[in-house]
Write a protein that holds these residues in place. Structure first.
Motif, mmCIF file in Angstrom:
data_model
loop_
_atom_site.group_PDB
_atom_site.id
_atom_site.type_symbol
_atom_site.label_atom_id
_atom_site.label_comp_id
_atom_site.label_asym_id
_atom_site.label_seq_id
_atom_site.Cartn_x
_atom_site.Cartn_y
_atom_site.Cartn_z
ATOM 1 N N UNK B 12 0.857 -1.193 0.000
ATOM 2 C CA UNK B 12 0.000 0.000 0.000
ATOM 3 C C UNK B 12 0.889 1.236 0.000
ATOM 4 N N UNK B 13 0.575 2.157 -0.869
ATOM 5 C CA UNK B 13 1.310 3.417 -0.915
ATOM 6 C C UNK B 13 0.310 4.557 -1.019
ATOM 7 N N UNK B 14 0.763 5.721 -0.641
ATOM 8 C CA UNK B 14 -0.061 6.911 -0.799
ATOM 9 C C UNK B 14 0.205 7.484 -2.183
ATOM 10 N N UNK B 15 -0.833 7.999 -2.769
ATOM 11 C CA UNK B 15 -0.717 8.573 -4.111
ATOM 12 C C UNK B 15 0.490 9.503 -4.204
ATOM 13 N N UNK B 16 1.170 9.423 -5.356
ATOM 14 C CA UNK B 16 2.358 10.192 -5.715
ATOM 15 C C UNK B 16 3.647 9.604 -5.159
ATOM 16 N N UNK B 17 3.552 8.598 -4.324
ATOM 17 C CA UNK B 17 4.765 7.923 -3.886
ATOM 18 C C UNK B 17 5.264 7.014 -4.999
ATOM 19 N N UNK B 18 6.556 6.730 -4.974
ATOM 20 C CA UNK B 18 7.124 5.744 -5.886
ATOM 21 C C UNK B 18 7.037 4.379 -5.216
ATOM 22 N N UNK B 19 6.912 3.332 -6.047
ATOM 23 C CA UNK B 19 6.837 1.978 -5.496
ATOM 24 C C UNK B 19 7.556 1.027 -6.436
ATOM 25 N N UNK B 20 8.269 0.072 -5.860
ATOM 26 C CA UNK B 20 8.981 -0.938 -6.650
ATOM 27 C C UNK B 20 8.456 -2.316 -6.308
ATOM 28 N N UNK B 74 16.897 -10.879 -11.439
ATOM 29 C CA UNK B 74 15.772 -10.056 -11.007
ATOM 30 C C UNK B 74 15.256 -9.181 -12.144
ATOM 31 N N UNK B 75 13.988 -8.899 -12.078
ATOM 32 C CA UNK B 75 13.340 -8.060 -13.092
ATOM 33 C C UNK B 75 12.304 -7.218 -12.359
ATOM 34 N N UNK B 76 12.779 -6.136 -11.763
ATOM 35 C CA UNK B 76 11.932 -5.330 -10.894
ATOM 36 C C UNK B 76 11.211 -4.223 -11.645
ATOM 37 N N UNK B 77 10.089 -3.834 -11.124
ATOM 38 C CA UNK B 77 9.182 -2.905 -11.779
ATOM 39 C C UNK B 77 8.921 -1.736 -10.835
ATOM 40 N N UNK B 78 9.167 -0.527 -11.312
ATOM 41 C CA UNK B 78 8.965 0.667 -10.497
ATOM 42 C C UNK B 78 7.905 1.561 -11.113
ATOM 43 N N UNK B 79 6.988 1.978 -10.276
ATOM 44 C CA UNK B 79 5.990 2.968 -10.686
ATOM 45 C C UNK B 79 6.347 4.271 -9.980
ATOM 46 N N UNK B 80 6.543 5.296 -10.749
ATOM 47 C CA UNK B 80 6.889 6.610 -10.208
ATOM 48 C C UNK B 80 5.624 7.449 -10.073
ATOM 49 N N UNK B 81 5.545 8.213 -8.978
ATOM 50 C CA UNK B 81 4.381 9.083 -8.762
ATOM 51 C C UNK B 81 3.097 8.292 -8.950
ATOM 52 N N UNK B 82 2.903 7.304 -8.114
ATOM 53 C CA UNK B 82 1.780 6.369 -8.265
ATOM 54 C C UNK B 82 0.440 7.106 -8.251
ATOM 55 N N UNK B 83 -0.521 6.487 -8.935
ATOM 56 C CA UNK B 83 -1.873 7.030 -9.019
ATOM 57 C C UNK B 83 -2.860 5.959 -8.599
ATOM 58 N N UNK B 84 -4.055 6.380 -8.243
ATOM 59 C CA UNK B 84 -5.082 5.431 -7.803
ATOM 60 C C UNK B 84 -5.357 4.391 -8.878
ATOM 61 N N UNK B 85 -5.279 4.784 -10.132
ATOM 62 C CA UNK B 85 -5.542 3.842 -11.244
ATOM 63 C C UNK B 85 -4.484 2.751 -11.348
ATOM 64 N N UNK B 86 -3.386 2.922 -10.638
ATOM 65 C CA UNK B 86 -2.357 1.884 -10.639
ATOM 66 C C UNK B 86 -2.723 0.729 -9.707
ATOM 67 N N UNK B 87 -3.746 0.898 -8.910
ATOM 68 C CA UNK B 87 -4.166 -0.163 -7.993
ATOM 69 C C UNK B 87 -4.582 -1.392 -8.796
ATOM 70 N N UNK B 88 -3.914 -2.501 -8.539
ATOM 71 C CA UNK B 88 -4.148 -3.728 -9.294
ATOM 72 C C UNK B 88 -3.242 -4.808 -8.722
#
Lengths: 116, 114
Positions: B12-20, B74-88
């Motif tokens: 779980x992250x707050x919107x606009x945070x980056x997540x890997x 490894x094959x890691x995936x980073x989402x920058x500046x996360x958005x609610x639509x990234x929830x999945x």
């Protein structure tokens, strides 16, 4: 790309009955696969649907339980037979344009099955 | 043994945070392919990216980026500046040249909180 229509999208069935799931693709594809996704888990390959011949089943899955048809290059069905609550799952149809292992797969939106 | 491991079950992250999102794979093939798919609540798996084993260049597509490192499998995936639509739920997958199927990880469920 490939557009996949999978029906039904969801169903609730009684123990001991059977359900047939249909997968229709908007273009001819070489490879068609059926996956199972149990609640909160990953995708497990059930079988490869072969056009004009018997499907190829993965370990743990048998034709009597999951008969598959593939009459042409755009359509396949998966039947879940003699259902029990353990069959409650999401069933996904997937296609690949050709046999290239590096090719991406396209997925239908799945059939959510609940067995009472 | 699992061919694809995604150790993060839920994030779980707050919107606009980056997540890997992490993905570790295992194969003996020298030629193989790695994929990321997104499964939104609607259920359909959406293709995000494919990488072959000979191409270790990192890739960026908008807010998405992927870091492929053969040395650590490894094959890691980073989402920058996360958005609610990234929830999945996000799945990493492996396809081997010698096989006929995809091996999927167990998925990482990402929730982006507004």
């Amino acid at each position: 790309s490939a557009v996949i229509s999978q029906k039904p999208s969801r169903d609730i069935c009684q123990r001991g009955t059977s359900l047939t799931i249909q997968c229709q693709v908007d273009s001819q594809v070489t490879m068609m696969f059926w996956y199972r996704q149990q609640p909160g888990q990953s995708l497990t390959l059930i079988a490869t649907a072969n056009q004009g011949s018997e499907a190829t089943y993965e370990s743990g899955f048998v034709i009597d339980k999951f008969p598959i048809s593939r009459p042409n290059l755009t359509f396949s069905t998966l039947t879940v037979s003699n259902m029990s609550p353990e069959d409650s799952s999401i069933y996904l149809c997937s296609v690949g344009k050709n046999r290239d292992p590096g090719e991406k797969l396209f997925f239908g939106s799945g059939t959510q099955l609940s067995v009472l | 043994a699992q061919k694809v491991t995604q150790v993060q079950t839920e994030i779980s992250v707050v919107e606009k945070e980056d997540v890997t999102l992490d993905c570790v794979y295992e194969t003996r093939d020298t030629t193989y392919y790695l994929f990321w798919y997104k499964q939104p609540p609607s259920g359909e798996l959406v293709f995000l990216i494919r990488r072959n084993s000979f191409d270790e260049q990192n890739e960026i597509s908008g807010r998405y980026s992927w870091n492929f490192q053969k040395s650590t499998s490894s094959f890691n995936f980073t989402i920058t500046a996360s958005q609610v639509v990234d929830s999945a739920v996000y799945f990493c997958a492996l396809s081997e040249r010698t096989g006929n199927q995809f091996y999927f990880g167990t998925g990482t469920s990402l929730t982006v909180i507004p």
